[in-house]
Design an enzyme around this catalytic site. Structure first.
Site, short mmCIF file in Angstrom:
data_model
loop_
_atom_site.label_atom_id
_atom_site.label_comp_id
_atom_site.label_asym_id
_atom_site.label_seq_id
_atom_site.Cartn_x
_atom_site.Cartn_y
_atom_site.Cartn_z
N ALA B 20 -12.89 -14.65 13.82
CA ALA B 20 -13.24 -14.52 12.41
C ALA B 20 -13.46 -15.85 11.70
CB ALA B 20 -12.15 -13.71 11.69
N CYS B 54 -7.21 -6.73 13.99
CA CYS B 54 -6.42 -5.76 13.22
C CYS B 54 -6.76 -4.33 13.62
CB CYS B 54 -6.69 -5.91 11.73
SG CYS B 54 -6.75 -7.60 11.17
N VAL B 91 -11.71 -25.43 24.95
CA VAL B 91 -11.57 -26.83 24.57
C VAL B 91 -10.18 -27.28 24.98
CG1 VAL B 91 -11.45 -28.45 22.64
CG2 VAL B 91 -13.24 -26.69 22.70
N TRP B 447 1.88 7.46 -16.64
CA TRP B 447 2.38 6.10 -16.40
C TRP B 447 2.24 5.86 -14.90
CZ3 TRP B 447 3.81 2.83 -20.29
CH2 TRP B 447 4.20 3.38 -21.52
N ARG B 455 7.97 -1.53 -16.50
CA ARG B 455 8.79 -1.23 -17.68
C ARG B 455 10.26 -1.46 -17.39
NH1 ARG B 455 7.25 4.63 -19.70
NH2 ARG B 455 9.11 4.29 -20.95
#
Lengths: 464, 464
Positions: B20, B54, B91, B447, B455
């Site tokens: 990646a 993954c 390498v 909520w 909260r």
């Protein structure tokens, strides 16, 4: 609680409106102050308290089977908490100078005055009901209150025909279209605008349009309703637009709502351009130390545009109530404003938006770049990965995020929260490209769709 | 491109590592600079490029049917973009003073030097493989690379017995446990810690523990593996801990990974406390203008604790590669750091975390309050609403959000993104209580669970 806090006589808090904002305020004030310190009187003209109006489409559609599931707290439960709740009692006047309200018992007709030390106005919103022939005919229904929902269900039960016309293609309209499809109705949606979901830009609304057609809903855009026709029995039989006539056994109005502020207007309280009450950040009505207002009857500050808006949404009403109750109970809290987040669905299509649309940005003088990207809900190779379209607006020069719209299947709606927090924090789209969002193949591609959009937007606003 | 930009000779960019970070860097540099301006040589010792490590557990588990689905870009596709990709070539030395690398063709054994103007180190991570008897026996598998995944699948195909032991109960461990359960194995997970998912606090890990047991996985905590026993055929037959012996036909190691930085260490490049390369914000190896490093071999700045961490995660590797490629290609980009977001699942249990755990906060000297709340994924009355547990940490005095952990069913994992953005922006939990998050009954209670936690946390850090 120390004894010194008890006043010689208890203060009286009067609450007008028994749904989310009003009863959240009453409950929170009660948590902070006992009945010896604060008397709480609440007036509600309907039959129900503290219910989820947002749940009505799912009750009508059958996903929610019992009306009472939508009720978070009944009148009896409020009374157990020492709230003097007067049901079916409508406040007809606020006397600001005299610090009192006049209320009428809707069943007995008696009127009386109640004085207050502190007042909470939570009168909600009323559905827009265009003035045209036939609008009040039996079979034409709003869906704003639980009483409305019950009336619609009773009407559906009485009606043999299975043709439904929904007027309006906003959140309520598309949710009611889904509900009626689920009940086996043939559904036509008459939409005044170019595309459904005018809270989205038309290019994104187009995606909703296609999905609704895929569900067998007939979607008519640019449809200006002119009248409702009734049959020999007086019931609705068709809806007429400038161009055509649509047979209807039942009609649902989902045109939107307006703040219910006739009481406040008559009392001379300050209203904004959208007819909602204007408050400060502590939710006090501007210029009035001892009057608060919240929920669907107020205008709220849009933190992105810097201007007031009217948004009728239960989640805001609950937050307002919490803030009001804290302040009215002697504490301190503020409601800083909104960024305009809203989510919805039509069957398995999820629809989300936050911040400004293109036309909002134009209206307030912001110059911006808009990008649209296609990605997937999960890693492309993971089973169930489904397409997701993300549109993003960023301000020129500053690169600040201005708005996001998302249409897709699972995981599309709540992804908008990423943008809602970013808008609140004033992040730039360049900053967003580095956000550390949750990644695992079942939940997201390695670049989350929001990051893909941010990268494209950042490239577009970046100086050459 | 103007002609003046073409150098007398093209610069050469050498990339070590073809997954990646390395190949994202190479691809992005190529986008910015054509082959006339920049020669790109990339070395990869394995058989594959640009794949999703993954995704390996889902391939092993059968959700992903073909190995090649995990490959985002093949060697051939990279070569079509004028990247000189040398596969199966390792390498073996970096000569910093001489600006060259020595590489060995693993199939032919030949070694040669390649000079560079710019170097990208993306050597990834290697699985922790405890040194103890039997660890290298056939049937004991890491799952770090696609080659590892293929070896495990080949091993499963050859083995008649259906008893699997997974060593380690972090992300890889629990995902591999699910994969093996899905393949019909009896699975025992040996966990060194008090509870699985040590990236969560133990009280939240306990919820994962219970869910895994509910799936029929045998979860053994406080299990210190001492050796692996082999049978007459030389293959694994059991895993031995200090307390017991667990029969095993196959063993999967999910103990975690360490940065693969032996080359960098030998070259005298700066490593951090976690053995990862240290870079600046432009992902340049500290003290080296023309050497970049990214992906699993580097340490990253944790924006919450202010200290470096090692996190092996594809989403970071891709971002690093993007930043490195932009800079190596003559542009400008930075990677500001991470907040430690990670999501996973075991069957339908979703697990998410971001920011600091209690022990992280203690370690870096932060005082905090921690709260845990129970809520639901949807409005309580909406079908399919399922429990969700949210734990939240907030700093004392400042009220700043420090971390969030979520365990629940659908919608739990990606909800952590709300906290990830809030951490990035440095919001306080009091500010979070007012966040304008998406609300509709199919997607959230009025909520949102994150707001409920905020909260409670805000009330706890608020001065009395």
């Amino acid at each position: 609680m120390s004894m010194s806090r008890v006043s010689p006589r208890a203060e009286r808090l009067v609450v007008i409106g028994g749904d989310a904002a009003g009863m959240s305020a009453a409950s929170q004030a009660r948590r902070l102050r006992g009945p010896d310190e604060l008397e709480i009187v609440a007036f509600e003209r309907g039959h129900f308290t503290s219910y989820s109006a947002c749940g009505i489409p799912y009750w009508v559609g059958g996903d929610v089977t019992e009306r009472d599931q939508l009720i978070a707290r009944t009148p009896g439960e409020h009374r157990e908490r020492a709230i003097d709740l007067r049901m079916r009692t409508e406040v007809t006047e606020i006397d600001i100078a005299g610090q009192r309200v006049r209320a009428r018992d809707l069943d007995r007709g008696a009127e009386s005055w109640t004085s207050y030390d502190k007042l909470v106005i939570a009168t909600g919103a009323r559905p827009v009901r265009p003035e045209m022939p036939g609008m009040d005919a039996p079979g034409v229904h709003g869906v704003q209150t639980l009483d409305d929902g019950q009336a619609l269900l009773d009407s559906l039960a009485r009606t043999r025909g299975r043709r439904a016309v929904v007027v309006g293609a906003g959140y309520i309209g598309v949710e009611m279209a889904e509900a009626l499809i689920n009940r086996g109705y043939g559904v036509t949606v008459l939409n005044r605008g170019k595309e459904p979901m005018s809270t989205l830009d038309p290019d994104m609304g187009r995606l909703v349009h296609r999905a609704m057609e895929g569900l067998g809903i007939t979607m008519v855009n640019d449809a200006e309703v002119t009248k409702v026709l009734t049959g020999d029995d007086g019931r609705v039989r068709a809806v007429v637009t400038e161009d055509a006539e649509y047979p209807a056994d039942v009609v649902v109005l989902g045109i939107g709502v307006r703040p219910e502020t006739s009481l406040a207007r008559a009392a001379g309280l300050p209203l904004g351009h959208h007819h909602g009450l204007l408050t400060d950040l502590a939710m006090r009505v501007r210029g009035h130390e001892n009057i608060w207002a919240g929920g669907d009857c107020v205008e709220v500050l849009d933190l992105v545009s810097g201007q007031e808006r009217h948004i009728a949404l239960g989640t805001h009403a609950n937050k307002h109530g919490q803030v009001i109750g804290t302040n009215a109970g002697g504490g301190y809290a503020t409601f800083p404003g909104v960024v305009g987040t809203a989510v919805s669905k039509v069957c398995d299509l999820e629809i989300a938006r936050t911040g400004l649309r293109e036309k909002d940005a134009h209206r307030v003088g912001l110059r911006f770049e808009a990008v649209t990207i296609e990605s997937t809900s999960r890693a492309g190779y993971y089973p169930g990965a489904s397409p997701m379209t993300v549109k993003m607006l960023a301000e020129r020069r500053t690169g600040r995020l201005l708005g996001v719209q998302i249409v897709g299947r699972e995981g599309a709606a709540k992804r908008v929260d990423i943008a809602a927090v970013a808008l609140t924090a004033g992040l730039t789209v360049e900053q967003m490209t580095a956000l550390d969002l949750g990644y695992a193949p079942p939940f997201s591609p390695v670049w989350d769709p929001v990051l893909v959009a941010a990268r494209k937007a950042a490239a577009k606003v970046r100086p050459a």
